[in-house]
Design a protein around this motif. Structure first.
Motif, mmCIF file in Angstrom:
data_model
loop_
_atom_site.group_PDB
_atom_site.id
_atom_site.type_symbol
_atom_site.label_atom_id
_atom_site.label_comp_id
_atom_site.label_asym_id
_atom_site.label_seq_id
_atom_site.Cartn_x
_atom_site.Cartn_y
_atom_site.Cartn_z
ATOM 1 N N VAL A 610 3.923 15.169 -43.388
ATOM 2 C CA VAL A 610 2.915 16.425 -43.649
ATOM 3 C C VAL A 610 3.687 17.594 -43.331
ATOM 4 O O VAL A 610 4.426 18.053 -42.499
ATOM 5 N N GLN A 611 3.741 18.387 -44.554
ATOM 6 C CA GLN A 611 4.015 20.100 -44.608
ATOM 7 C C GLN A 611 3.246 20.817 -44.175
ATOM 8 O O GLN A 611 2.111 21.031 -44.667
ATOM 9 N N ALA A 612 3.759 21.951 -43.726
ATOM 10 C CA ALA A 612 2.948 23.140 -43.209
ATOM 11 C C ALA A 612 3.860 24.415 -43.350
ATOM 12 O O ALA A 612 4.152 25.088 -42.307
ATOM 13 N N PRO A 613 3.866 24.820 -44.443
ATOM 14 C CA PRO A 613 5.065 25.961 -44.772
ATOM 15 C C PRO A 613 4.779 27.485 -44.121
ATOM 16 O O PRO A 613 5.519 27.953 -43.911
ATOM 17 N N HIS A 614 3.406 27.527 -43.852
ATOM 18 C CA HIS A 614 2.938 28.763 -43.339
ATOM 19 C C HIS A 614 2.800 28.583 -41.458
ATOM 20 O O HIS A 614 2.327 29.668 -40.961
ATOM 21 N N LEU A 615 3.274 27.572 -41.198
ATOM 22 C CA LEU A 615 2.941 27.537 -39.396
ATOM 23 C C LEU A 615 4.284 27.339 -39.168
ATOM 24 O O LEU A 615 5.352 27.331 -39.610
ATOM 25 N N SER A 616 4.321 27.594 -37.678
ATOM 26 C CA SER A 616 5.553 27.617 -36.971
ATOM 27 C C SER A 616 6.319 26.073 -37.052
ATOM 28 O O SER A 616 7.630 25.891 -37.227
ATOM 29 N N LYS A 617 5.621 24.935 -37.100
ATOM 30 C CA LYS A 617 6.109 23.881 -37.221
ATOM 31 C C LYS A 617 5.937 23.228 -38.778
ATOM 32 O O LYS A 617 4.796 23.129 -39.075
ATOM 33 N N ASP A 632 -7.148 15.404 -36.683
ATOM 34 C CA ASP A 632 -6.298 14.948 -35.810
ATOM 35 C C ASP A 632 -4.937 15.787 -36.009
ATOM 36 O O ASP A 632 -4.161 16.216 -35.501
ATOM 37 N N VAL A 633 -4.688 15.525 -37.428
ATOM 38 C CA VAL A 633 -3.420 16.117 -37.917
ATOM 39 C C VAL A 633 -3.410 17.708 -37.745
ATOM 40 O O VAL A 633 -2.341 17.925 -37.266
ATOM 41 N N LEU A 634 -4.327 18.344 -38.288
ATOM 42 C CA LEU A 634 -4.478 19.553 -38.081
ATOM 43 C C LEU A 634 -4.290 20.323 -36.433
ATOM 44 O O LEU A 634 -3.621 20.956 -36.168
ATOM 45 N N GLU A 652 -9.078 28.194 -40.654
ATOM 46 C CA GLU A 652 -8.813 28.811 -41.835
ATOM 47 C C GLU A 652 -7.803 27.930 -42.771
ATOM 48 O O GLU A 652 -7.540 28.344 -43.839
ATOM 49 N N ILE A 653 -7.451 26.941 -42.090
ATOM 50 C CA ILE A 653 -6.464 26.146 -42.662
ATOM 51 C C ILE A 653 -6.930 24.610 -42.823
ATOM 52 O O ILE A 653 -7.691 24.382 -42.020
ATOM 53 N N PHE A 654 -6.498 24.111 -43.687
ATOM 54 C CA PHE A 654 -7.060 22.752 -44.230
ATOM 55 C C PHE A 654 -5.733 21.790 -44.504
ATOM 56 O O PHE A 654 -4.845 22.201 -45.042
ATOM 57 N N GLU A 684 1.138 13.739 -51.442
ATOM 58 C CA GLU A 684 1.747 14.616 -50.553
ATOM 59 C C GLU A 684 0.696 15.208 -49.861
ATOM 60 O O GLU A 684 -0.212 15.308 -50.266
ATOM 61 N N TRP A 685 1.284 15.557 -48.474
ATOM 62 C CA TRP A 685 0.267 16.072 -47.527
ATOM 63 C C TRP A 685 0.521 17.495 -47.089
ATOM 64 O O TRP A 685 1.711 17.525 -46.398
ATOM 65 N N VAL A 686 -0.266 18.188 -47.449
ATOM 66 C CA VAL A 686 0.191 19.853 -46.956
ATOM 67 C C VAL A 686 -0.974 20.496 -46.348
ATOM 68 O O VAL A 686 -1.958 20.382 -46.540
ATOM 69 N N ILE A 687 -0.485 21.371 -45.355
ATOM 70 C CA ILE A 687 -1.723 21.960 -44.823
ATOM 71 C C ILE A 687 -1.235 23.600 -45.040
ATOM 72 O O ILE A 687 -0.161 24.202 -45.210
ATOM 73 N N LYS A 688 -2.563 23.965 -45.742
ATOM 74 C CA LYS A 688 -2.586 25.510 -46.274
ATOM 75 C C LYS A 688 -3.842 26.078 -46.087
ATOM 76 O O LYS A 688 -4.771 25.194 -45.930
ATOM 77 N N SER A 689 -4.017 27.265 -46.397
ATOM 78 C CA SER A 689 -5.308 27.677 -46.370
ATOM 79 C C SER A 689 -6.158 27.447 -47.890
ATOM 80 O O SER A 689 -5.442 27.598 -48.837
ATOM 81 N N LYS A 690 -7.290 27.889 -47.988
ATOM 82 C CA LYS A 690 -8.076 27.588 -49.390
ATOM 83 C C LYS A 690 -7.789 28.734 -50.146
ATOM 84 O O LYS A 690 -7.664 30.076 -49.472
ATOM 85 N N PRO A 691 -7.643 28.763 -51.394
ATOM 86 C CA PRO A 691 -7.385 29.890 -52.100
ATOM 87 C C PRO A 691 -8.552 30.762 -52.364
ATOM 88 O O PRO A 691 -9.636 30.090 -52.171
ATOM 89 N N LEU A 692 -8.499 32.105 -52.722
ATOM 90 C CA LEU A 692 -9.940 32.827 -52.806
ATOM 91 C C LEU A 692 -10.383 32.654 -54.075
ATOM 92 O O LEU A 692 -9.827 32.323 -55.048
#
Length: 692
Positions: A610-617, A632-634, A652-654, A684-692
Motif C-alpha cells: 500500500v502506497q501513501a505518498p502524502h503521509l509520513s509512512k 484497518d489499513v488506514l 480526509e484520506i481514503f 495497486e493500492w494507494v492512500i490519498k484524499s478525494k479530488p475536489l
C-alpha cells in the motif's frame, strides 16, 4: 378516478371544469352548509354526500392544531404551492424565456439514445469502427441487449426510408466477427441442450427459471422465447456467460435491494414467475418500506468514487438498464431536448447551473454547488428549523421581488444585508431559484422519465429506476439536488415542532422541481391530479431514500470491470501485431517482468503493498486476512502520524483501488481487502484524499 383523502374519508369522485375561478378549498365553510367546496383552480369537485356532511360539521382547520391534520391535507399543500407559484410569476412581471422542445422525427429519438448510450459508431460514417462497441455489447445482459437492438433496428429502418447515401449495416453484419467466433466454439445443435448462462440449462428455461429480458408476449412458447433470446445475444455479440442469473435458492428480504443482478433482469424474472402477485398497492401514502443495501464484502460504490472514464461507462450502462427496465413494463422512455433557448450569462436567478458554477469557481476554486443556493439554505437554518410551516408558508410577494433585485445587484459584491431577510422569505427565494432554472434541476432530458417512475408496479422498482436516473443526471444537477435533499431531511427531522412531515415537504417541493420556465400550469384537466400524486410520490422517494440513491449498483461496476478487462486484452493483442513496436514491446515486457520479479520477492504471497505518498509512512506491506478491512489499513498508516496530523487526516484520506480491471475506485471503510484483491489482483493500492 377516485381519490381518497385521509380527512374523514372524503372521496373526490369527479372533477368538473369551469371557466370561472372557484373559492379556495381552505376557506371557511358556512356552518351546516353541505354544498361541495370549489377548487382553488378552475373547476369544482364532486364529493361523496355521506362524507361531505362530516366535512361541513368540522370546525375551521387550524394548521398548528395537530400533526394528523397536516397529513390529512397534504394535497392541499400541493395546490396552495401551485397557486403561490402562479402569483409569484404574475407579480414579477418578467418575460419568461420559453423552453422550446423539438418534436423529434421518426427514429431521431432512438438515434439520440444510441449516442447517449455510447453506441454512435454502430451507424453513420463511423459504422465500420465498431471494435469498442463490440466489447461494450459483450458485457450486456439479455434485457439490456434487447433494448439496444430495438433502438438500433428503428434507426436502421428510418435511415433506409430516408435513402441515406451510405449503406446502413445490419446488426448481424456488424457483429459477424463475434458471431463467427462464437460459432467456432460451439456445436449449435448441442449448444441448446447444454448449460448456458452461468449454469442454466435449456430445460431450466423451459421451466421458467430464467428471465426472458423484455419479452412480454405470453402467446409464444418458452422454447421459442429462449431461441429468440439466444439469437439476439448471438447477433449482438453478447456472451451468454456474461449474463446474470437469478438463483432461486437465495430468497431476498422484502426490504433488500439486490445490486448484484440487473434490475431489468430481476423485473423480467418476477414478471414471468409471479404475475398474479406482482402489482403492489399504488397508494403512495402508505408507509414506505425501509429498504436497505445488503453488505458487500468488496464494498459498495458511491457516486463520486469512480474515475471519470469509468463513470462515463457507468452512465452509458445506466441509460441502457433504465430503458430495459421500462421496456419490461411497456413504459415509453423519451428524451426531451431543448434546441432553442436564450439564457442569461450572468446573475443569480434564471441562470444555468453551469454558468453559476463558472462564476462561483472564479471566487472559490473547486466549488460544486452554487454559492447563492448554499447561502439561502444557510439563512433558512440560521432562523431555526423548528419554525412552524417552514417551506410551506410563503414570503410576501413584493418583498421577494425586491430581494431578488437586490441580490442580483449586491450578492457578489458582498454588500447584501442577509440579516434583513426573513426566514420564510429565504425559503421562498430558495424555491424560486430552483423553479426559475432555465432547465429543471432534474434535467429536461429526464424529467419525463422521473415522472414515469410512478408507472412502475412496485416500490422497489420505482426506487431502482430513481437510482439509475440519479446516475444519469449531469454532475452539477446531481450535486445540487443532493444538497437540497440533505437540507429537506434536516427540516423533516424537526417535524414535531415545525409540523412538516416528509409528505408535507414532498407536496410543497414537488411543483418546484417538476416545473420550469415555459411550462404552463393548465387547470381543469384530470391528469393534473395524476401529476400531483405522481410527482409528490417521486419527491417523497427522493427524500426518504437519498442515502441509497447515490449508490452505483454493483452489476454496473462489474460490467465496467469486464469492459476494461476486454479492452486491455485487445490493446495488448493490437500492440503485439504491430511490427514497428515489436522491439519496444519486447523491452517493455522484459522490464516489467524484471520489475515484477523484484516486486514478488519484496511482497510475498498474500501480502499487498500500500502506497501513501502524502503521509509520513509512504509505503507498507500488509498481510491479507479474512477480516482485514480498508479502515484497518488506514488505521495502520494513521497510527504512524503525530496526534494533530492524525486528527486532521482522519476522514480526509481514503484507500483507493487503482488499475487492473478498474480505472480508480475509492473504497468504503467496510471493504474486505482479501475479497477485493481476489476480484482485482492486478490493482495497486494507494492512500490519498478525494479530488475536489
Amino acid at each position: 378516478m377516485n381519490w381518497l383523502s385521509g380527512s374523514q374519508g372524503v372521496v373526490l369522485t369527479a372533477y368538473h371544469p369551469s371557466s370561472k375561478d372557484g373559492a379556495l378549498v381552505g376557506n371557511k365553510a358556512k356552518q351546516g352548509e353541505e354544498a361541495s367546496p370549489t377548487s382553488r383552480r378552475s373547476g369544482q369537485y364532486t364529493m361523496n354526500p355521506e362524507s361531505s356532511k362530516n366535512v361541513a360539521e368540522k370546525p375551521p382547520f387550524d394548521r398548528s392544531s395537530s400533526q394528523d391534520s397536516l397529513d390529512d391535507l397534504s394535497f392541499e399543500d400541493y395546490w396552495t404551492e401551485l397557486e403561490n407559484i402562479k402569483k409569484s410569476r404574475e407579480n414579477r412581471h418578467e418575460e419568461q424565456e420559453v423552453v422550446v422542445v423539438k418534436e423529434p422525427d421518426e427514429g431521431e429519438l432512438e438515434e439520440e439514445w444510441l449516442k447517449d448510450a455510447g453506441l454512435s459508431n454502430l451507424f453513420g460514417d463511423c459504422a465500420g469502427d465498431s471494435q469498442e462497441s463490440m466489447v461494450f455489447l459483450s458485457t450486456l445482459t439479455r434485457t439490456q441487449a434487447a433494448a439496444v437492438q430495438k433502438r438500433f433496428e428503428t434507426v436502421s429502418q428510418t435511415m433506409r426510408k430516408k435513402n441515406k447515401q451510405y449503406q446502413i449495416p445490419d446488426v448481424r453484419d456488424i457483429f459477424a466477427q463475434q458471431r463467427e467466433s462464437t460459432e467456432k466454439n460451439q456445436n449449435s445443435s448441442k449448444f441448446l441442450n447444454q448449460t448456458v448462462w452461468n449454469g442454466w440449462s435449456h430445460q431450466d428455461m423451459k421451466e421458467k427459471k430464467v428471465p426472458y429480458g423484455s419479452e412480454l408476449d405470453s402467446d409464444r412458447t418458452n422454447e421459442n422465447k429462449y431461441k429468440e433470446k439466444h439469437d439476439l445475444a448471438s447477433d449482438l455479440g453478447i456472451s451468454e456467460k456474461n449474463s446474470p442469473c437469478l438463483p432461486e435458492d437465495v430468497p431476498a428480504s422484502e426490504t433488500d435491494i439486490n445490486l448484484e443482478i440487473s434490475f431489468a433482469e430481476q423485473a423480467a424474472n418476477q414478471k414471468e414467475t409471479s404475475k398474479e402477485k406482482f402489482r403492489e398497492n399504488k397508494d403512495e401514502y402508505n408507509s414506505l418500506p425501509n429498504f436497505r443495501l445488503p453488505k458487500d464484502k468488496t464494498g459498495n460504490t458511491r457516486i463520486g468514487d469512480l474515475a471519470p472514464q469509468d463513470m462515463k461507462k457507468v452512465c452509458c450502462l445506466a441509460l441502457i438498464e433504465l430503458t430495459a427496465l421500462y421496456d419490461v413494463f411497456g413504459i415509453e422512455l423519451k428524451h426531451q431536448k431543448a434546441v432553442k433557448m436564450k439564457t442569461k450569462d450572468s446573475g443569480l436567478f434564471g441562470v444555468p447551473l453551469s454558468v453559476l458554477l463558472e462564476q462561483d469557481q472564479k471566487r472559490v476554486p473547486g466549488m460544486r454547488i452554487p454559492l447563492i443556493f448554499q447561502k439561502l439554505i444557510s439563512r433558512i437554518e440560521d432562523g431555526g428549523l423548528e419554525t412552524e410551516g417552514l417551506l410551506r408558508i410563503p414570503g410576501a410577494a413584493i418583498r421577494i421581488k425586491n430581494l431578488c433585485q437586490e441580490l442580483e445587484a449586491k450578492f457578489y459584491e458582498g454588500t447584501f444585508n442577509w440579516e434583513s431577510v426573513k426566514q420564510h422569505d429565504a425559503a421562498s427565494l430558495l424555491k424560486l431559484f430552483i423553479r426559475e432554472l432555465p432547465q429543471p434541476l432534474l434535467s429536461l432530458e429526464y424529467l419525463k422519465a422521473f415522472q414515469a417512475v410512478q408507472n412502475l408496479p412496485s416500490k422497489k422498482q420505482q426506487l431502482q429506476a430513481l437510482n439509475l436516473l440519479i446516475i444519469l443526471l449531469p454532475e452539477t444537477n446531481r450535486d445540487t439536488l443532493k444538497a437540497l435533499l440533505e437540507f429537506l431531511q434536516r427540516v423533516i427531522d424537526n417535524r414535531e415542532k415545525n409540523k412538516m412531515t416528509v409528505r408535507n415537504v414532498a407536496m410543497v417541493m414537488a411543483p418546484n422541481l417538476f416545473m420550469y420556465p415555459g411550462l404552463s400550469i393548465k387547470p381543469n384537466e384530470q391528469g393534473e391530479f395524476v401529476m400531483a400524486a405522481g410527482t409528490a410520490s417521486v419527491m417523497h422517494f427522493l427524500i426518504k431514500y437519498q442515502q441509497l440513491l447515490w449508490t452505483i449498483p454493483k452489476f454496473l461496476v462489474t460490467q465496467v470491470r469486464k469492459q476494461n478487462t476486454e479492452n486491455h486484452k485487445k490493446d495488448k493483442k493490437d500492440k503485439a501485431m504491430k511490427k514497428l513496436l515489436k522491439k519496444m514491446a519486447y523491452d517493455r515486457e522484459k522490464y516489467e517482468k524484471q520489475d515484477k520479479n523484484l516486486s514478488d520477492a519484496d511482497v510475498p504471497q498474500g501480502v499487498i503493498r500500500v502506497q501513501a505518498p502524502h503521509l509520513s509512512k509512504v509505503s507498507m506491506a500488509i498481510q491479507l486476512t479474512e477480516e482485514l478491512k480498508a479502515s484497518d489499513v488506514l488505521a495502520r498508516f494513521l497510527s504512524q502520524e503525530s496526534g494533530v496530523v492524525q486528527t486532521l487526516k482522519k476522514g480526509e484520506i481514503f484507500l483507493y483501488e487503482i488499475g487492473g480491471n478498474i480505472g480508480e475506485r475509492c473504497l468504503e471503510d467496510d471493504t474486505y481487502m482479501k475479497d477485493l484483491y481476489q476480484l482485482n489482483p492486478n490493482a495497486e493500492w494507494v492512500i490519498k484524499s478525494k479530488p475536489l
